[in-house]
Design a protein around this motif. Structure first.
Motif, PDB file in Angstrom:
ATOM      1  N   PHE A  83       0.859  -1.188  -0.103  1.00  0.00           N
ATOM      2  CA  PHE A  83       0.274  -0.020   0.085  1.00  0.00           C
ATOM      3  C   PHE A  83       0.949   1.312  -0.114  1.00  0.00           C
ATOM      4  CE2 PHE A  83      -2.380  -3.415   2.697  1.00  0.00           C
ATOM      5  CZ  PHE A  83      -3.440  -3.500   1.388  1.00  0.00           C
ATOM      6  N   PRO A  84       0.397   2.112  -0.473  1.00  0.00           N
ATOM      7  CA  PRO A  84       1.179   3.664  -0.491  1.00  0.00           C
ATOM      8  C   PRO A  84       1.198   4.350   0.606  1.00  0.00           C
ATOM      9  CG  PRO A  84      -1.174   3.919  -1.666  1.00  0.00           C
ATOM     10  CD  PRO A  84      -1.068   2.328  -1.036  1.00  0.00           C
ATOM     11  N   ILE A  85       1.511   3.734   1.830  1.00  0.00           N
ATOM     12  CA  ILE A  85       1.636   4.192   3.204  1.00  0.00           C
ATOM     13  C   ILE A  85       3.297   4.125   3.551  1.00  0.00           C
ATOM     14  CG2 ILE A  85      -0.500   3.744   3.755  1.00  0.00           C
ATOM     15  CD1 ILE A  85       0.528   1.203   4.986  1.00  0.00           C
ATOM     16  N   LYS A  86       3.602   5.068   4.657  1.00  0.00           N
ATOM     17  CA  LYS A  86       4.760   4.808   5.341  1.00  0.00           C
ATOM     18  C   LYS A  86       4.403   5.354   6.686  1.00  0.00           C
ATOM     19  CE  LYS A  86       6.765   8.950   3.760  1.00  0.00           C
ATOM     20  NZ  LYS A  86       8.100   9.553   2.893  1.00  0.00           N
ATOM     21  N   PRO A  87       5.286   4.992   7.627  1.00  0.00           N
ATOM     22  CA  PRO A  87       4.901   5.471   9.082  1.00  0.00           C
ATOM     23  C   PRO A  87       5.293   6.750   9.241  1.00  0.00           C
ATOM     24  CG  PRO A  87       6.771   3.677   8.987  1.00  0.00           C
ATOM     25  CD  PRO A  87       6.186   3.838   7.681  1.00  0.00           C
ATOM     26  N   GLN A  88       4.587   7.515  10.081  1.00  0.00           N
ATOM     27  CA  GLN A  88       5.090   9.055  10.253  1.00  0.00           C
ATOM     28  C   GLN A  88       6.010   9.187  11.314  1.00  0.00           C
ATOM     29  OE1 GLN A  88       1.436  11.240  11.414  1.00  0.00           O
ATOM     30  NE2 GLN A  88       2.177  13.014   9.948  1.00  0.00           N
ATOM     31  N   GLN A  89       7.249   9.903  11.190  1.00  0.00           N
ATOM     32  CA  GLN A  89       8.250   9.705  11.933  1.00  0.00           C
ATOM     33  C   GLN A  89       7.985  10.960  13.104  1.00  0.00           C
ATOM     34  OE1 GLN A  89      10.600   7.651  11.751  1.00  0.00           O
ATOM     35  NE2 GLN A  89      10.072   6.980   9.722  1.00  0.00           N
ATOM     36  N   ASN A  90       7.488  11.944  12.835  1.00  0.00           N
ATOM     37  CA  ASN A  90       7.166  13.136  13.819  1.00  0.00           C
ATOM     38  C   ASN A  90       5.870  13.513  13.589  1.00  0.00           C
ATOM     39  OD1 ASN A  90      10.059  13.353  14.678  1.00  0.00           O
ATOM     40  ND2 ASN A  90      10.283  14.121  12.759  1.00  0.00           N
ATOM     41  N   PRO A  91       4.690  12.725  14.132  1.00  0.00           N
ATOM     42  CA  PRO A  91       3.440  13.199  14.020  1.00  0.00           C
ATOM     43  C   PRO A  91       3.060  14.599  14.499  1.00  0.00           C
ATOM     44  CG  PRO A  91       3.496  10.886  15.068  1.00  0.00           C
ATOM     45  CD  PRO A  91       4.980  11.606  15.002  1.00  0.00           C
ATOM     46  N   ASN A  92       2.227  15.387  13.635  1.00  0.00           N
ATOM     47  CA  ASN A  92       1.938  16.653  14.066  1.00  0.00           C
ATOM     48  C   ASN A  92       0.425  16.783  13.760  1.00  0.00           C
ATOM     49  OD1 ASN A  92       1.584  19.457  14.275  1.00  0.00           O
ATOM     50  ND2 ASN A  92       2.978  19.914  12.870  1.00  0.00           N
TER      51      ASN A  92
END
Length: 344
Positions: free
Chosen positions: A100-109
């Motif tokens: 899927f076109p996703i990747k984990p968010q490093q610094n959620p805002n």
């Protein structure tokens, strides 16, 4: 449709088994050509999967998720590059990040999160657009072009948001947004690089742009290498789109889609080169006419889409098939509700 659903389930089961093989077997081999050789059979399998379907949504989604994204990610994974490097900690994450076109968010805002009501408005607008096809014969060519453009944008946006929601519930981790309101783009570079379908430019940046630019620097200056890297990226994107169009239309490629991306590649590369000039860079930062640049950018994308991108889809009837297939669940629910009322 029952046969299509069965094939859809079989394809995804086969894809999960194949990706698990890459996680448990290929990942144990040192990165490089030998790991790539173990991955290539999976890539070949993913190239065949979309041919099992006649439905536009099934063939299109399999082509996008597996033939395009998963194959590029697995090839990059063979060399410890891309979104699958470093190796995800669990098989479930590896499968989701591959497909899927996703990747984990490093610094959620939280400030960057799009409000839920915006998504609800997009769904409502999409529903209205689908019913506008009933009045297609009364719409001018310009309105039809706007209709097609909004249809493609909203359908992709809604589908990716639903996928993101399902993956979030499965993995329980914050994920990067897949797009960033592309209709607010102030330039082609902004549209393609920072707003539209963000996972795609992220992959192409590693798989095409950076290697081409690095090689080109050996024989030409930095600006020429940059131009070649941008152009090569759009050329590859055009070739991939031609393949996807073949899967969903079953018509031989005409080259129009490739020319669409070649045109945008040339214009984006020229734009990047011009904006690197000191005077232009200063003007761009302080220019009060951003709304004008937004209008011009969106207009250029829409007009060139009507010229080169949509014609193959219109000739094959794919756009209307998309609308009809999207309306099928709604019609099914309506028929069930009417049936219950009749029985009562």
């Amino acid at each position: 449709m029952d046969e299509e659903l069965k094939n859809f389930i079989k394809v995804w089961i086969s894809a999960i088994i194949s990706i698990a093989y890459c996680y448990y077997i290929s990942a144990r081999i040192k990165s490089g050509v030998f790991r790539l050789l173990t991955v290539l059979p999976v890539c070949a399998l993913f190239l065949v999967f979309p041919l099992f379907f006649s439905s536009v949504h099934f063939s299109g989604s399999i082509a996008f998720f597996l033939t395009w994204l998963a194959n590029f990610k697995l090839i990059l994974f063979s060399f410890d590059q891309g979104p699958l490097s470093p190796l995800p900690s669990t098989l479930s994450r590896f499968i989701c990040f591959t497909c899927f076109p996703i990747k984990p968010q490093q610094n959620p805002n939280p400030q960057n999160q799009i409000p839920k009501w915006v998504f609800a408005i997009k769904v409502a607008i999409f529903g209205v657009l689908l019913h506008m096809y009933e009045y297609k014969q009364y719409l001018s060519p310009s309105l039809l072009l706007v209709l097609y453009s909004l249809h493609i944008y909203l359908e992709l946006e809604i589908a990716l948001m639903l996928v993101r929601g399902l993956v979030f519930m499965t993995l329980g981790c914050d994920l990067e947004p897949q797009s960033n309101e592309p209709y607010l783009a102030t330039s082609l570079q902004d549209f393609w690089g920072h707003r539209w379908n963000l996972m795609v430019p992220a992959i192409f940046r590693v798989a095409v742009y950076t290697p081409v630019r690095r090689l080109a620097k050996r024989i030409m200056n930095s600006d020429q290498a940059l131009f070649l890297g941008v152009f090569a990226t759009f050329l590859v994107s055009g070739a991939v789109h031609e393949l996807i169009f073949f899967y969903i239309t079953h018509d031989m490629p005409t080259g129009e889609v490739t020319w669409f991306f070649v045109l945008h590649g040339l214009c984006t590369a020229a734009e990047v080169a011009v904006k690197k000039q000191t005077v232009v860079k200063r003007w761009w930062r302080v220019s009060p006419t951003m709304s004008v640049s937004q209008l011009l950018t969106v207009a250029f994308v829409v007009v060139t889409s009507g010229w080169l991108f949509f014609p193959p889809l219109i000739r094959s009837g794919m756009i209307e098939r998309l609308a009809n297939e999207a309306l099928m669940p709604i019609d099914f629910v309506k028929s069930k509700l009417l049936g219950r009322r009749f029985c009562d």
